[in-house]
Write an enzyme that holds these catalytic residues in place. Structure first.
Site, PDB file in Angstrom:
ATOM      1  CG  HIS A 157      -0.988   3.721   4.527  1.00  0.00           C
ATOM      2  ND1 HIS A 157      -1.768   3.372   5.605  1.00  0.00           N
ATOM      3  CD2 HIS A 157      -0.420   2.568   4.074  1.00  0.00           C
ATOM      4  CE1 HIS A 157      -1.682   2.049   5.784  1.00  0.00           C
ATOM      5  NE2 HIS A 157      -0.879   1.548   4.868  1.00  0.00           N
TER       6      HIS A 157
ATOM      7  CB  CYS B 265      -0.958  -0.001   1.188  1.00  0.00           C
ATOM      8  SG  CYS B 265      -0.311  -0.821   2.645  1.00  0.00           S
TER       9      CYS B 265
END
Ligand SMILES: NC(=O)c1ccc[n+]([C@@H]2O[C@H](COP(=O)([O-])OP(=O)(O)OC[C@H]3O[C@@H](n4cnc5c(N)ncnc54)[C@H](OP(=O)(O)O)[C@@H]3O)[C@@H](O)[C@H]2O)c1
Length: 343
Positions: free
Chosen positions: A242, A130
């Site tokens: 994130h 990710c």
């Protein structure tokens, strides 16, 4: 005729998001099958307005399946992806099991779509970590213009990156803090509520973590093997999204204004960056969104041709499910699924 898609890991954070994204993007599937472990057999997951009954991986016959979106972890993928691929489905895998295999393309469609053509060696395509996915989406257009020499990145990674158990741990520990219950870390190495942990995945011999190593190896494979990169990966008490603080050193001169203009036009990127009005994006705001958001673009005066950026994305979407569905769309749009069937 539409296709038959299987989602393995359909009860997990990424699998549920995959079903959501397939529905949202009206992926042309005649049939979508939800698969997980035997523990979940017979339970239901949402797919648009419908529910799908979950089937157990070990009992499922993959013949006739065109694409298998796999998000059940590395161990399951190592065992099952080759079997599913042999049954004729193209596997798009979210784990780290295949990412560095030279016979498996590692794809971020905005960055290296052409590499997808190599999928037929193993019938497996890997989805990156990710943190790497959002990083390369932001770096690619700048690399094309001014050639990146070196990247220094610190990540601020949400607990959903560690699966549903990671989200439960933040929730339960946060509640425990307020009622003064004892806190015992299980999923994370230390307490995550009201804390940050500079440790994701296992430690390597050189003192870095495997998560940090993955960012280096994957950026080289997807974007350019010549780019030097060093990462510090940190888990933070955020549920979804994130963030990355990135310093980039370029070969050629590039101003913050030009970088902003380039990124405004770049696929998958959204620039939200107005220091005069303190405008920037935080992970809370990007949850549920598809774009990679870029803010705080400014000069890094400590090196020649340096820029600093703040990059935020929904790790369950661009970092996993969305990217996987985009790869499936790429296969379909290039006629690669049909070609394989005809061969
Ligand atoms: N979360 C992210 O941001 C992110 C990003 C990129 C990649 N990934 C990768 O994607 C994968 C899944 O992550 P996640 O966050 O969705 O994890 P998760 O929430 O823990 O879900 C794991 C899924 O795998 C299934 N599973 C576990 N063991 C299985 C088995 N033996 N057979 C079949 N299914 C099995 C689980 O089914 P049950 O419910 O039946 O146990 C569940 O559906 C991991 O490889 C992860 O590294 C995650």
């Amino acid at each position: 005729m539409g296709m038959k898609i299987a989602v393995v890991g359909a009860t997990g954070n990424v699998g549920r998001e995959m079903l959501e994204v397939l529905h949202e993007r009206a992926f042309p599937a005649d049939e979508v099958v939800a698969i997980a472990s035997r523990r979940s057999q017979g339970t239901e997951v949402s797919f648009g307005d419908r529910t799908l009954k979950v089937q157990a991986l070990e009992n499922y016959d993959f013949s006739g399946t065109d694409i298998c979106l796999m998000s059940a972890g590395g161990v399951v993928s190592k065992e099952w992806s080759p079997k599913i691929a042999r049954a004729g489905a193209v596997v798009i895998d979210n784990s780290s099991a295949w990412r560095t295999d030279p016979d498996v393309p590692l794809i971020v469609p905005e960055v290296n779509a052409d590499a997808v053509e190599g999928f037929s060696k193993k019938n497996i395509i890997a989805n990156p970590n990710c943190s790497t996915a959002q990083l390369v989406v932001a770096l690619k257009p700048l690399h094309d213009r001014a050639k990146i020499k070196r990247v220094v990145v610190a990540t601020y990674q949400s607990v959903s990156g560690a699966g549903k158990e990671g989200m439960d741990e933040l929730f339960n520990q946060t509640k425990a803090v307020y009622v003064a219950d004892p806190i015992e870390p299980k999923k994370f190495q230390k307490r995550i509520a009201f804390n940050v942990i500079p440790h994701i995945d296992v430690f390597m011999e050189d003192g870095s973590t495997k998560e940090e190593w993955k960012m280096v190896a994957e950026t080289k494979k997807i974007l350019d093997p010549k780019i030097k990169l060093v990462a510090t990966c940190v888990r933070v008490p955020v549920f979804v999204g994130h963030s990355e603080a990135i310093n980039v050193e370029f070969e050629d001169e590039i101003s913050p204004e030009e970088a902003r203009d380039i990124l405004r036009e770049a696929p998958g990127c959204l620039v939200v960056d107005n220091p005069a009005e303190a405008t920037y994006v935080t992970p809370y705001e990007c949850a549920g969104e598809d774009a990679t958001y870029i803010s705080r673009i400014r000069s890094d005066p400590t090196v020649d041709n340096g820029l600093s950026l703040w990059v935020v994305a929904d790790n369950l979407r661009k970092g996993a499910a969305l990217n996987a569905v985009q790869i499936a769309e790429l296969l379909m749009n290039r006629g690669l699924i049909g070609k394989k069937k005809a061969a």
